[in-house]
Write a protein that holds these residues in place. Structure first.
Motif, PDB file in Angstrom:
ATOM      1  N   SER A 171       0.806  -1.235   0.000  1.00  0.00           N
ATOM      2  CA  SER A 171       0.000   0.000   0.000  1.00  0.00           C
ATOM      3  C   SER A 171       0.830   1.271   0.000  1.00  0.00           C
ATOM      4  O   SER A 171       0.541   2.211  -0.737  1.00  0.00           O
ATOM      5  CB  SER A 171      -0.932   0.019   1.216  1.00  0.00           C
ATOM      6  N   PHE A 172       1.863   1.334   0.838  1.00  0.00           N
ATOM      7  CA  PHE A 172       2.627   2.572   0.956  1.00  0.00           C
ATOM      8  C   PHE A 172       3.876   2.594   0.071  1.00  0.00           C
ATOM      9  O   PHE A 172       4.683   3.517   0.153  1.00  0.00           O
ATOM     10  CB  PHE A 172       2.984   2.826   2.417  1.00  0.00           C
ATOM     11  N   TYR A 173       4.027   1.595  -0.778  1.00  0.00           N
ATOM     12  CA  TYR A 173       5.152   1.552  -1.712  1.00  0.00           C
ATOM     13  C   TYR A 173       4.719   1.938  -3.124  1.00  0.00           C
ATOM     14  O   TYR A 173       5.547   2.093  -3.998  1.00  0.00           O
ATOM     15  CB  TYR A 173       5.763   0.153  -1.736  1.00  0.00           C
ATOM     16  N   ARG A 174       3.436   2.103  -3.318  1.00  0.00           N
ATOM     17  CA  ARG A 174       2.924   2.439  -4.648  1.00  0.00           C
ATOM     18  C   ARG A 174       3.308   3.862  -5.024  1.00  0.00           C
ATOM     19  O   ARG A 174       3.351   4.745  -4.175  1.00  0.00           O
ATOM     20  CB  ARG A 174       1.413   2.259  -4.695  1.00  0.00           C
ATOM     21  N   ASP A 175       3.545   4.086  -6.310  1.00  0.00           N
ATOM     22  CA  ASP A 175       3.923   5.427  -6.750  1.00  0.00           C
ATOM     23  C   ASP A 175       2.714   6.338  -6.941  1.00  0.00           C
ATOM     24  O   ASP A 175       2.867   7.509  -7.257  1.00  0.00           O
ATOM     25  CB  ASP A 175       4.770   5.376  -8.022  1.00  0.00           C
ATOM     26  N   ASP A 176       1.513   5.812  -6.708  1.00  0.00           N
ATOM     27  CA  ASP A 176       0.317   6.638  -6.863  1.00  0.00           C
ATOM     28  C   ASP A 176      -0.338   6.984  -5.526  1.00  0.00           C
ATOM     29  O   ASP A 176      -1.448   7.520  -5.505  1.00  0.00           O
ATOM     30  CB  ASP A 176      -0.699   5.966  -7.784  1.00  0.00           C
ATOM     31  N   VAL A 177       0.331   6.731  -4.404  1.00  0.00           N
ATOM     32  CA  VAL A 177      -0.261   7.006  -3.093  1.00  0.00           C
ATOM     33  C   VAL A 177      -0.622   8.483  -2.964  1.00  0.00           C
ATOM     34  O   VAL A 177      -1.716   8.831  -2.535  1.00  0.00           O
ATOM     35  CB  VAL A 177       0.688   6.568  -1.944  1.00  0.00           C
ATOM     36  N   ALA A 178       0.279   9.364  -3.379  1.00  0.00           N
ATOM     37  CA  ALA A 178       0.029  10.805  -3.255  1.00  0.00           C
ATOM     38  C   ALA A 178      -1.047  11.284  -4.233  1.00  0.00           C
ATOM     39  O   ALA A 178      -1.639  12.337  -4.032  1.00  0.00           O
ATOM     40  CB  ALA A 178       1.318  11.581  -3.494  1.00  0.00           C
ATOM     41  N   LEU A 179      -1.303  10.511  -5.288  1.00  0.00           N
ATOM     42  CA  LEU A 179      -2.277  10.911  -6.294  1.00  0.00           C
ATOM     43  C   LEU A 179      -3.688  10.455  -5.960  1.00  0.00           C
ATOM     44  O   LEU A 179      -4.644  10.863  -6.614  1.00  0.00           O
ATOM     45  CB  LEU A 179      -1.889  10.319  -7.660  1.00  0.00           C
ATOM     46  N   ARG A 180      -3.828   9.608  -4.952  1.00  0.00           N
ATOM     47  CA  ARG A 180      -5.138   9.055  -4.598  1.00  0.00           C
ATOM     48  C   ARG A 180      -6.073  10.132  -4.060  1.00  0.00           C
ATOM     49  O   ARG A 180      -5.644  11.095  -3.439  1.00  0.00           O
ATOM     50  CB  ARG A 180      -4.998   7.975  -3.531  1.00  0.00           C
ATOM     51  N   ASP A 181      -7.335   9.904  -4.271  1.00  0.00           N
ATOM     52  CA  ASP A 181      -8.381  10.736  -3.683  1.00  0.00           C
ATOM     53  C   ASP A 181      -8.232  10.621  -2.167  1.00  0.00           C
ATOM     54  O   ASP A 181      -8.244   9.522  -1.621  1.00  0.00           O
ATOM     55  CB  ASP A 181      -9.737  10.198  -4.147  1.00  0.00           C
ATOM     56  N   PRO A 182      -8.082  11.746  -1.441  1.00  0.00           N
ATOM     57  CA  PRO A 182      -7.866  11.685   0.011  1.00  0.00           C
ATOM     58  C   PRO A 182      -9.013  11.015   0.766  1.00  0.00           C
ATOM     59  O   PRO A 182      -8.830  10.548   1.880  1.00  0.00           O
ATOM     60  CB  PRO A 182      -7.730  13.146   0.437  1.00  0.00           C
ATOM     61  N   THR A 183     -10.180  10.945   0.169  1.00  0.00           N
ATOM     62  CA  THR A 183     -11.303  10.284   0.838  1.00  0.00           C
ATOM     63  C   THR A 183     -11.279   8.769   0.637  1.00  0.00           C
ATOM     64  O   THR A 183     -12.035   8.051   1.276  1.00  0.00           O
ATOM     65  CB  THR A 183     -12.652  10.833   0.328  1.00  0.00           C
ATOM     66  N   ARG A 184     -10.408   8.271  -0.258  1.00  0.00           N
ATOM     67  CA  ARG A 184     -10.321   6.827  -0.525  1.00  0.00           C
ATOM     68  C   ARG A 184      -8.914   6.334  -0.225  1.00  0.00           C
ATOM     69  O   ARG A 184      -8.104   6.161  -1.126  1.00  0.00           O
ATOM     70  CB  ARG A 184     -10.661   6.528  -1.986  1.00  0.00           C
ATOM     71  N   GLN A 185      -8.623   6.134   1.020  1.00  0.00           N
ATOM     72  CA  GLN A 185      -7.308   5.641   1.422  1.00  0.00           C
ATOM     73  C   GLN A 185      -7.226   4.130   1.225  1.00  0.00           C
ATOM     74  O   GLN A 185      -8.230   3.434   1.327  1.00  0.00           O
ATOM     75  CB  GLN A 185      -7.028   6.006   2.878  1.00  0.00           C
ATOM     76  N   PRO A 186      -6.026   3.615   0.951  1.00  0.00           N
ATOM     77  CA  PRO A 186      -5.889   2.178   0.725  1.00  0.00           C
ATOM     78  C   PRO A 186      -6.150   1.381   1.999  1.00  0.00           C
ATOM     79  O   PRO A 186      -5.908   1.862   3.109  1.00  0.00           O
ATOM     80  CB  PRO A 186      -4.428   2.022   0.284  1.00  0.00           C
ATOM     81  N   VAL A 187      -6.641   0.178   1.816  1.00  0.00           N
ATOM     82  CA  VAL A 187      -6.808  -0.748   2.935  1.00  0.00           C
ATOM     83  C   VAL A 187      -5.454  -1.400   3.163  1.00  0.00           C
ATOM     84  O   VAL A 187      -4.911  -2.044   2.270  1.00  0.00           O
ATOM     85  CB  VAL A 187      -7.874  -1.815   2.623  1.00  0.00           C
TER      86      VAL A 187
END
Length: 183
Positions: free
Chosen positions: A68-84
């Motif tokens: 989850s926290f190694y993905r290069d799109d973490v900062a691009l995600r919608d802040p209301t939809r955080q990864p599980v």
């Protein structure tokens, strides 16, 4: 939902046994561990590890990896939809081993890149190989699987859905239109 099932339960079972045979043939004489990428890759990794263990007549180290926290799109995600975030379980020494990363679908290669980054936080394997149930193409990174269950030429507007009994209640691989398929 308009989907076409391309692999059913028995197809998936045969495919994973074939991958296990290939792993045993390609890694003969090496210390091997199998690590699944959460979620469905971890389920498939368990099945592959069981088949490899049966073929070699002994246990095979098995791990699970959350990227989850190694993905290069973490900062691009919608802040209301955080990864599980799920737990990574790598309770064996990896140094000097051949680690087989297992995932359900290989697409752009970004998930695998993230998994390799995460894996190296736990140790330094001698070799990392990749096994996937389905390779759908459209790579954005220079990543190639060592073991492929099925090549599925797809369009970018399509989605490959892998379902496993442990999570979804059924084993199947289906191709559907991206807009019509729930994530």
């Amino acid at each position: 939902m308009n989907e076409k099932v391309v692999l059913d339960g028995p197809d998936i079972a045969r495919t994973l046994v074939r991958i296990a045979h290939q792993i045993v043939e390609q890694t003969e004489g090496r210390d091997v561990a199998i690590v699944g990428i959460h979620r469905r890759g971890a389920v498939l990794a368990r099945r592959v590890a069981d088949a490899v263990a049966e073929l070699v007549g002994g246990s095979v180290p098995l791990g699970e990896l959350d990227i989850s926290f190694y993905r290069d799109d973490v900062a691009l995600r919608d802040p209301t939809r955080q990864p599980v975030v799920l737990e990574s379980k790598l309770d064996f020494p990896m140094d000097g081993m051949t680690v087989i990363l297992v995932d359900d679908v290989l697409y752009t290669g970004r998930t695998v890149r993230a998994a390799i980054d995460a894996l190296f936080d736990y140790g330094r394997p001698q070799r990392v190989q990749l096994a996937v149930l389905a390779d759908r193409g459209h790579r954005e990174l220079p990543i190639r699987p060592d073991y492929v269950g099925k090549n599925l030429p797809t369009g970018r507007g399509e989605r490959v859905n892998v379902r496993v009994a442990e999570i979804d209640g059924v084993d199947e691989v289906a191709i559907g239109e991206f807009e019509q398929v729930a994530a």
